[in-house]
Design an enzyme around this catalytic site. Structure first.
Site, mmCIF file in Angstrom:
data_model
loop_
_atom_site.group_PDB
_atom_site.id
_atom_site.type_symbol
_atom_site.label_atom_id
_atom_site.label_comp_id
_atom_site.label_asym_id
_atom_site.label_seq_id
_atom_site.Cartn_x
_atom_site.Cartn_y
_atom_site.Cartn_z
ATOM 1 N N GLU A 266 61.948 45.759 52.591
ATOM 2 C CA GLU A 266 62.811 44.954 51.720
ATOM 3 C C GLU A 266 63.076 45.679 50.405
ATOM 4 O O GLU A 266 62.168 46.254 49.803
ATOM 5 C CB GLU A 266 62.126 43.614 51.445
ATOM 6 N N LYS A 325 69.580 37.468 53.445
ATOM 7 C CA LYS A 325 68.453 36.533 53.388
ATOM 8 C C LYS A 325 68.956 35.109 53.177
ATOM 9 O O LYS A 325 69.756 34.844 52.275
ATOM 10 C CB LYS A 325 67.498 36.935 52.267
ATOM 11 N N CYS A 375 60.932 38.993 54.030
ATOM 12 C CA CYS A 375 59.777 38.553 53.244
ATOM 13 C C CYS A 375 59.372 37.123 53.558
ATOM 14 O O CYS A 375 58.946 36.804 54.658
ATOM 15 C CB CYS A 375 60.069 38.754 51.758
#
Length: 497
Positions: A266, A325, A375
């Protein structure tokens, strides 16, 4: 007496953290929840009080337990706020305390509701306790964007027999069963009646049996994957004078670790992809083509309206892919309403982000279809199953450098183990500082890199097809069963009144 009861609950909640990674003492969660059940049950002696008083006393005990668990388990948030966010020590400590107190409210409400509805019968009370615990953990997982970290079921990753229930009922169902077993054990000891123990043994036996079932099956040929761990210190990552160094570092890691799929973590490129030096993306694509495959890496992208996304993009042999995301971190990646003042106190780069679309197809990379999550997103199991059954592999890109050398890394890997069980898919993880790993569909960690070391984890992995029961129905069977128990208990109480 009430303060001693609350103190015992606080300690029991704190001790429950030892059931999770990195300690992995999973039976301790039964002791911790059993103590909570005992403190809310006959030991509490609430029978001579009004429902309002029962609710208040039960809430205080449950809240204390939840506060102990949260303070012991997620205190690593302090590192992000103080060391890297620049928040002064007293304010950072206060912010963590307030956050943990808010998260503990769910355990508090669970304790209060159980104290009002319990009947003083070991079997029915154990079932009620488990149902309420499940429902409030599930609620914590979605209310106000959700914070499911330290849900009880995560402590029951393999070798716990309860891990067998994860592909069926998901992490909240596993947590409810853990609460049921804990309460049954206390009931058996109090009544000196071993019938509840027999039921507990049957549940554990069923879990062991379910562990033997392969809910999904491998498809296609194995592919060679290089999972890169860049190990870039968070305090250095965003310094403009070091940007060229990090860009070269990423290229070198791709060049030196050829594979059919190379994955960088990430935000490994800590700027908008629009601002990359001319030819940089072409260089990554060229390296991928030389390897005969693809490269996926984390960066930031921007749409035509100027919205910024925490994203993963791919270059190489397959058509270029993009994932944005979806589930952002409050205060870290966006500001909730009325909290813009928070960013005047801390220094968090790229903190004004936009959510990606709720439904994004897996990336077609060679013979595999890869469902990416970034994440914190892999904490939300019901969101990840949206990509099934199309996806054959699950891939998580993370940067936990924000939290230093703490429980955050091993806890996050344990979460990935439950996601692999729930989906029946391998979970690949590429992280900045750890834990970079391959998790097999049975929840076992097949390979892992040591944290805080730069390197690459070379693995061979096959995609999987098929659906687990959880992938078909999500949390609803567990939530519906718990709601039915709670509804029946509420009806019974009204009839007694």
């Amino acid at each position: 007496m009430d303060l001693r009861r609350q103190g015992a609950a606080l300690l029991a909640g704190g001790a429950s953290v030892l059931a999770y990674a990195p300690f992995g003492l999973f039976p301790l969660v039964f002791v911790a929840l059993g103590l909570l059940f005992w403190l809310l049950g006959p030991a509490a002696r609430f029978a001579d009080t009004t429902p309002r008083h029962k609710m208040g006393k039960g809430f205080a005990v449950g809240f204390a337990w939840g506060l102990g668990a949260m303070l012991g388990g997620v205190s690593w948030l302090y590192v992000a706020l103080n060391r890297y966010g620049g928040l002064p020590m007293p304010l950072a400590a206060l912010a963590v305390l307030l956050f943990c107190a808010v998260a503990a409210l769910y355990a508090g409400f669970a304790g209060g509701l159980f104290s009002v509805l319990r009947r003083g019968r070991a079997g029915s009370d154990a079932l009620l306790f488990a149902a309420i615990w499940l429902l409030f953990e599930w609620t914590r997982g979605w209310a106000f964007t959700g914070f499911p970290w330290l849900a009880t079921g995560y402590s029951q990753s393999p070798p716990s027999p309860l891990a067998g229930f994860a592909p069926v009922f998901g992490v909240y169902g596993v947590g409810g069963l853990a609460a049921l077993l804990s309460a049954l054990a206390v009931g058996a000891l109090q009544a000196r009646n071993w019938r509840p123990a027999v039921l507990a043994a049957l549940i554990l036996g069923c879990g062991f049996g379910l562990r033997q079932i392969a809910w999904t099956a491998p498809v296609g040929d194995p592919i060679k994957v290089a999972l890169i761990q860049t190990n870039i210190e968070q305090s250095l990552k965003w310094r403009p004078e070091l940007l060229q160094k990090w860009l070269e570092h990423n290229l070198a890691l791709v060049r030196d670790n050829p594979a059919q799929l190379v994955v960088l973590p990430e935000t490994t490129i800590p700027l908008l992809v629009d601002y990359l030096p001319s030819g940089y993306l072409d260089a990554i694509g060229h390296l991928a083509l030389r390897n005969g495959g693809d490269v996926i890496f984390g960066t930031f992208t921007r749409d035509a309206d100027g919205h910024i996304f925490n994203a993963a993009i791919s270059r190489g042999r397959s058509p270029a892919g993009h994932y944005a995301k979806q589930h952002l971190v409050p205060f870290g990646e966006y500001s909730p309403p009325l909290f813009h003042w928070f960013y005047d106190l801390v220094n968090i780069p790229m903190a004004d982000q936009t959510r990606g679309a709720a439904s994004q197809p897996p990336l077609a990379l060679g013979s595999q279809k890869v469902a990416i999550n970034i994440c914190y997103e892999d904490v939300f199991g019901e969101e990840l199953i949206r990509s099934l059954p199309e996806a054959t592999l699950m891939l998580n890109l993370s940067n936990l450098a924000w939290y230093g050398d703490s429980f955050a890394q091993p806890q996050h890997l344990q979460i990935a183990r439950l996601r692999a069980l729930e989906t029946g898919r391998p979970m690949l993880r590429s992280t900045n500082t750890g834990m970079t790993a391959l998790v097999a569909p049975d929840g076992q960690v097949a390979a892992v890199l040591p944290p805080f070391e730069a390197g690459a984890l070379h693995v061979e992995v096959r995609g999987y097809a098929g659906l687990t029961p959880y992938a078909r129905w999500g949390n609803w069977p567990a939530v519906a069963a718990a709601s039915l128990v709670l509804g029946l208990a509420s009806v019974a109480r009204r009839r007694r009144s």
